[in-house]
Design a protein around this motif. Structure first.
Motif, PDB file in Angstrom:
ATOM      1  N   THR A 122      11.556 -18.060  -8.659  1.00 59.73           N
ATOM      2  CA  THR A 122      11.540 -17.154  -9.807  1.00 59.73           C
ATOM      3  C   THR A 122      11.509 -15.698  -9.347  1.00 59.73           C
ATOM      4  O   THR A 122      11.196 -15.405  -8.188  1.00 59.73           O
ATOM      5  CB  THR A 122      10.315 -17.411 -10.698  1.00 59.73           C
ATOM      6  N   ARG A 123      11.818 -14.810 -10.278  1.00 64.99           N
ATOM      7  CA  ARG A 123      11.773 -13.379  -9.954  1.00 64.99           C
ATOM      8  C   ARG A 123      10.354 -12.972  -9.565  1.00 64.99           C
ATOM      9  O   ARG A 123      10.165 -12.171  -8.645  1.00 64.99           O
ATOM     10  CB  ARG A 123      12.258 -12.570 -11.160  1.00 64.99           C
ATOM     11  N   GLU A 124       9.358 -13.526 -10.248  1.00 67.98           N
ATOM     12  CA  GLU A 124       7.973 -13.210  -9.920  1.00 67.98           C
ATOM     13  C   GLU A 124       7.632 -13.656  -8.506  1.00 67.98           C
ATOM     14  O   GLU A 124       6.966 -12.928  -7.753  1.00 67.98           O
ATOM     15  CB  GLU A 124       7.030 -13.876 -10.921  1.00 67.98           C
ATOM     16  N   ASP A 125       8.099 -14.853  -8.124  1.00 68.10           N
ATOM     17  CA  ASP A 125       7.855 -15.347  -6.770  1.00 68.10           C
ATOM     18  C   ASP A 125       8.481 -14.412  -5.736  1.00 68.10           C
ATOM     19  O   ASP A 125       7.873 -14.100  -4.707  1.00 68.10           O
ATOM     20  CB  ASP A 125       8.430 -16.758  -6.594  1.00 68.10           C
ATOM     21  N   VAL A 126       9.712 -13.996  -5.998  1.00 69.73           N
ATOM     22  CA  VAL A 126      10.414 -13.089  -5.085  1.00 69.73           C
ATOM     23  C   VAL A 126       9.643 -11.789  -4.931  1.00 69.73           C
ATOM     24  O   VAL A 126       9.438 -11.292  -3.809  1.00 69.73           O
ATOM     25  CB  VAL A 126      11.844 -12.822  -5.604  1.00 69.73           C
ATOM     26  N   HIS A 127       9.201 -11.228  -6.047  1.00 69.14           N
ATOM     27  CA  HIS A 127       8.503  -9.942  -6.019  1.00 69.14           C
ATOM     28  C   HIS A 127       7.174 -10.065  -5.262  1.00 69.14           C
ATOM     29  O   HIS A 127       6.816  -9.182  -4.472  1.00 69.14           O
ATOM     30  CB  HIS A 127       8.262  -9.461  -7.452  1.00 69.14           C
ATOM     31  N   ARG A 128       6.454 -11.148  -5.498  1.00 68.61           N
ATOM     32  CA  ARG A 128       5.182 -11.346  -4.801  1.00 68.61           C
ATOM     33  C   ARG A 128       5.401 -11.513  -3.296  1.00 68.61           C
ATOM     34  O   ARG A 128       4.632 -10.977  -2.484  1.00 68.61           O
ATOM     35  CB  ARG A 128       4.472 -12.573  -5.366  1.00 68.61           C
ATOM     36  N   LEU A 129       6.449 -12.238  -2.925  1.00 65.44           N
ATOM     37  CA  LEU A 129       6.739 -12.410  -1.502  1.00 65.44           C
ATOM     38  C   LEU A 129       7.094 -11.083  -0.853  1.00 65.44           C
ATOM     39  O   LEU A 129       6.679 -10.803   0.284  1.00 65.44           O
ATOM     40  CB  LEU A 129       7.887 -13.410  -1.324  1.00 65.44           C
ATOM     41  N   MET A 130       7.834 -10.229  -1.567  1.00 66.05           N
ATOM     42  CA  MET A 130       8.175  -8.924  -1.020  1.00 66.05           C
ATOM     43  C   MET A 130       6.932  -8.076  -0.816  1.00 66.05           C
ATOM     44  O   MET A 130       6.815  -7.345   0.177  1.00 66.05           O
ATOM     45  CB  MET A 130       9.166  -8.218  -1.951  1.00 66.05           C
ATOM     46  N   TRP A 131       5.990  -8.156  -1.739  1.00 64.15           N
ATOM     47  CA  TRP A 131       4.740  -7.420  -1.574  1.00 64.15           C
ATOM     48  C   TRP A 131       3.971  -7.907  -0.352  1.00 64.15           C
ATOM     49  O   TRP A 131       3.442  -7.095   0.428  1.00 64.15           O
ATOM     50  CB  TRP A 131       3.874  -7.557  -2.836  1.00 64.15           C
ATOM     51  N   VAL A 132       3.900  -9.211  -0.177  1.00 61.47           N
ATOM     52  CA  VAL A 132       3.166  -9.763   0.967  1.00 61.47           C
ATOM     53  C   VAL A 132       3.819  -9.336   2.279  1.00 61.47           C
ATOM     54  O   VAL A 132       3.136  -8.904   3.226  1.00 61.47           O
ATOM     55  CB  VAL A 132       3.090 -11.299   0.876  1.00 61.47           C
ATOM     56  N   LEU A 133       5.143  -9.428   2.366  1.00 57.52           N
ATOM     57  CA  LEU A 133       5.845  -9.026   3.588  1.00 57.52           C
ATOM     58  C   LEU A 133       5.639  -7.537   3.872  1.00 57.52           C
ATOM     59  O   LEU A 133       5.310  -7.144   5.004  1.00 57.52           O
ATOM     60  CB  LEU A 133       7.339  -9.324   3.458  1.00 57.52           C
ATOM     61  N   ALA A 134       5.854  -6.720   2.862  1.00 56.72           N
ATOM     62  CA  ALA A 134       5.778  -5.270   3.054  1.00 56.72           C
ATOM     63  C   ALA A 134       4.367  -4.819   3.409  1.00 56.72           C
ATOM     64  O   ALA A 134       4.176  -3.975   4.293  1.00 56.72           O
ATOM     65  CB  ALA A 134       6.273  -4.546   1.805  1.00 56.72           C
ATOM     66  N   ARG A 188      10.584  -0.171  -7.751  1.00 59.49           N
ATOM     67  CA  ARG A 188      10.181  -1.071  -8.832  1.00 59.49           C
ATOM     68  C   ARG A 188       8.772  -0.803  -9.333  1.00 59.49           C
ATOM     69  O   ARG A 188       8.270  -1.537 -10.181  1.00 59.49           O
ATOM     70  CB  ARG A 188      10.275  -2.533  -8.379  1.00 59.49           C
ATOM     71  N   SER A 189       8.117   0.226  -8.815  1.00 59.32           N
ATOM     72  CA  SER A 189       6.747   0.538  -9.224  1.00 59.32           C
ATOM     73  C   SER A 189       6.762   1.671 -10.242  1.00 59.32           C
ATOM     74  O   SER A 189       7.493   2.645 -10.104  1.00 59.32           O
ATOM     75  CB  SER A 189       5.902   0.937  -8.006  1.00 59.32           C
ATOM     76  N   ALA A 190       5.904   1.510 -11.265  1.00 57.39           N
ATOM     77  CA  ALA A 190       5.875   2.501 -12.342  1.00 57.39           C
ATOM     78  C   ALA A 190       4.817   3.577 -12.113  1.00 57.39           C
ATOM     79  O   ALA A 190       5.011   4.732 -12.497  1.00 57.39           O
ATOM     80  CB  ALA A 190       5.617   1.802 -13.678  1.00 57.39           C
ATOM     81  N   GLY A 191       3.704   3.221 -11.508  1.00 57.82           N
ATOM     82  CA  GLY A 191       2.618   4.174 -11.332  1.00 57.82           C
ATOM     83  C   GLY A 191       2.955   5.272 -10.338  1.00 57.82           C
ATOM     84  O   GLY A 191       3.482   5.011  -9.258  1.00 57.82           O
ATOM     85  N   ARG A 192       2.644   6.500 -10.708  1.00 63.02           N
ATOM     86  CA  ARG A 192       2.973   7.644  -9.847  1.00 63.02           C
ATOM     87  C   ARG A 192       2.247   7.566  -8.512  1.00 63.02           C
ATOM     88  O   ARG A 192       2.840   7.766  -7.453  1.00 63.02           O
ATOM     89  CB  ARG A 192       2.613   8.942 -10.574  1.00 63.02           C
ATOM     90  N   TRP A 193       0.945   7.264  -8.544  1.00 61.54           N
ATOM     91  CA  TRP A 193       0.176   7.247  -7.309  1.00 61.54           C
ATOM     92  C   TRP A 193       0.591   6.090  -6.404  1.00 61.54           C
ATOM     93  O   TRP A 193       0.565   6.219  -5.182  1.00 61.54           O
ATOM     94  CB  TRP A 193      -1.320   7.170  -7.631  1.00 61.54           C
ATOM     95  N   LEU A 194       0.982   4.985  -7.023  1.00 56.95           N
ATOM     96  CA  LEU A 194       1.461   3.860  -6.224  1.00 56.95           C
ATOM     97  C   LEU A 194       2.769   4.222  -5.530  1.00 56.95           C
ATOM     98  O   LEU A 194       2.966   3.919  -4.352  1.00 56.95           O
ATOM     99  CB  LEU A 194       1.651   2.631  -7.111  1.00 56.95           C
ATOM    100  N   ARG A 195       3.655   4.897  -6.244  1.00 48.73           N
ATOM    101  CA  ARG A 195       4.928   5.326  -5.646  1.00 48.73           C
ATOM    102  C   ARG A 195       4.687   6.325  -4.517  1.00 48.73           C
ATOM    103  O   ARG A 195       5.346   6.265  -3.476  1.00 48.73           O
ATOM    104  CB  ARG A 195       5.821   5.946  -6.726  1.00 48.73           C
ATOM    105  N   LEU A 196       3.743   7.237  -4.721  1.00 42.25           N
ATOM    106  CA  LEU A 196       3.425   8.199  -3.663  1.00 42.25           C
ATOM    107  C   LEU A 196       2.818   7.496  -2.451  1.00 42.25           C
ATOM    108  O   LEU A 196       3.128   7.832  -1.302  1.00 42.25           O
ATOM    109  CB  LEU A 196       2.460   9.260  -4.193  1.00 42.25           C
TER     110      LEU A 196
END
Length: 431
Positions: A122-134, A188-196
């Motif tokens: 699923t898209r959610e699975d893909v996104h979570r895996l990308m977070w873990v890798l990164a 893909r992140s909306a929060g300003r501080w997270l993007r920074l």
């Protein structure tokens, strides 16, 4: 304290793993890529966490209602053929004892790579895996970048000892591969501080890669940046940003760093570079003489005595391509190149069929950033023995899942359009 924390996290995750094998894959990726146990100094450093998580994941997969089949993809089939070929070459290995020891390690990686391809859907699975890798690799990027700043670039950045990325060259390549993944998450992140924060992690990872003093990393990061810039929608702004940041980073590094990078042009005078070339000659000559190659772990005196121009200069392959060639012959190299090519082609397909479609913008961004990551790996990997580094195989799983999702979306859209046409014009209905 670190030992206790890591133990609590991993054992605390077991109920979640047994509930859903996707959680097991994510935990496995975290352990195998970040190697958090190496950041401790007590019992956790040698505790078999990966084995426990793998067994729990396999049990969860077997008992779950999720499909037990691999996704239909040329990437999957090619990887399976490559794995089978590795098993064949092991039977004909020049050094059976060391080959079987390495075979055991590699097959575990390949098994869990196939499990990852099986459960990430699923898209959610893909996104979570990308977070873990990164985040797993970004941790070392932030840590290494701060270390480089603190030392003024004088001391080298090293990875976690006893892992795929323990060497300075290896951690540099891993961080270069991570920068595009961080960029995807930033997009893909909306929060300003997270993007920074993700932007800062990208800059620190790049600085850490330079602070590794790896000459191959300099070539890899240049290639990766070019690809990221070429696929950016804001090329002018990107060019201006690079024009400011790149000179600043290079000026920050000390003279000894510049001297080492300058040695790229005079590799004939560098013992390390000539040792690698000697190992490449050995791999080429061995593959020409042995159809099945030499099997795993051929950096042995006997192999160099038989096939190397300089039999006394014994080095590992220091190249994913010559490693595949020497260990698994021309067939193994062809299969590996085909695997990389199919991954690139699938990523290009995703980017092409997602372009201009807002609901698939995430897929287009993901595919292009993974392409940039693979370019860094392909260039930097030409100088490192990272054929079995697991991150590229996890990214292949991401590409496979994303292509299936994009194809399903296209299929649904076509049926919706056809349904609208039929409702407006009954005559177009099929009998």
């Amino acid at each position: 304290m670190r030992d206790i924390l890591i133990t609590l996290i991993i054992f605390g995750s077991l109920p979640l793993i047994l509930r859903n094998p996707v959680n097991g894959v994510l935990m496995w990726v975290w352990i195998s890529v970040m190697n958090p146990h190496t950041q401790s100094w007590g019992f956790a450093a040698t505790f078999p966490f990966a084995f426990i998580v793998a067994i729990a994941t396999l049990f969860s997969l077997a008992s779950s209602r999720l499909p037990k089949t691999l996704p239909v993809s040329p990437i999957t089939y090619t990887l399976i053929v490559l794995i089978l070929w590795m098993n064949v070459t092991t039977l004909f290995a020049m050094f059976p004892e060391t080959a079987y020891a390495q075979w055991s390690k590699v097959m575990k990686i390949m098994l869990m790579s196939l499990v990852t391809m099986m459960v990430i859907r699923t898209r959610e699975d893909v996104h979570r895996l990308m977070w873990v890798l990164a985040m797993s690799l970004g941790y070392y990027g932030v840590k290494g970048g701060l270390f480089t700043i603190r030392s003024g670039g004088v001391d080298r950045v090293w990875g976690p000892e006893g892992t795929f990325i323990g060497d300075n060259n290896e951690i540099a390549l891993a961080l270069i591969m991570t920068i595009p993944l961080l960029r995807y998450l930033q997009l893909r992140s909306a929060g300003r501080w997270l993007r920074l924060g993700l932007g800062a992690a990208m800059l620190l990872s790049a600085l850490a890669a330079l602070g590794s003093y790896s000459r191959g990393a300099l070539l890899a990061i240049a290639a990766m940046i070019v690809v990221m810039w070429s696929k950016s929608r804001h090329k002018l702004a990107g060019a201006l940003l690079l024009a400011v940041l790149v000179p600043l980073a290079l000026l920050f590094m000390p003279d000894r760093w510049g001297e080492r990078m300058d040695s790229i042009g005079s590799y004939q005078e560098d013992e390390s570079a000539m040792g690698r070339i000697n190992a490449w000659h050995m791999a080429w000559n061995l593959a020409k003489d042995r159809f099945f190659g030499g099997g795993f772990d051929i950096a042995e005196p006997r192999a160099f005595f038989l096939y190397a121009p300089n039999p006394h200069d014994i080095h590992a392959a220091h190249s994913i391509y010559f490693q595949a060639l020497g260990e698994h012959g021309f067939v193994g190299l062809a299969l590996y190149l085909l695997l990389l090519g199919l991954t690139w082609r699938s990523a290009a397909w995703i980017a092409r069929h997602s372009l201009g479609r807002p609901e698939l913008e995430w897929a287009q961004q993901l595919a292009t950033m993974i392409q940039a990551s693979f370019v860094g790996f392909a260039v930097g990997g030409a100088f490192l023995s990272l054929l079995y580094f697991d991150v590229p195989y996890y990214l292949m799983a991401v590409i496979i899942a994303t292509r299936v999702l994009v194809a399903k979306r296209q299929h649904t859209a076509r049926h919706a359009v056809q349904g609208q046409l039929e409702s407006r014009h009954p005559a177009v209905r099929q009998p």
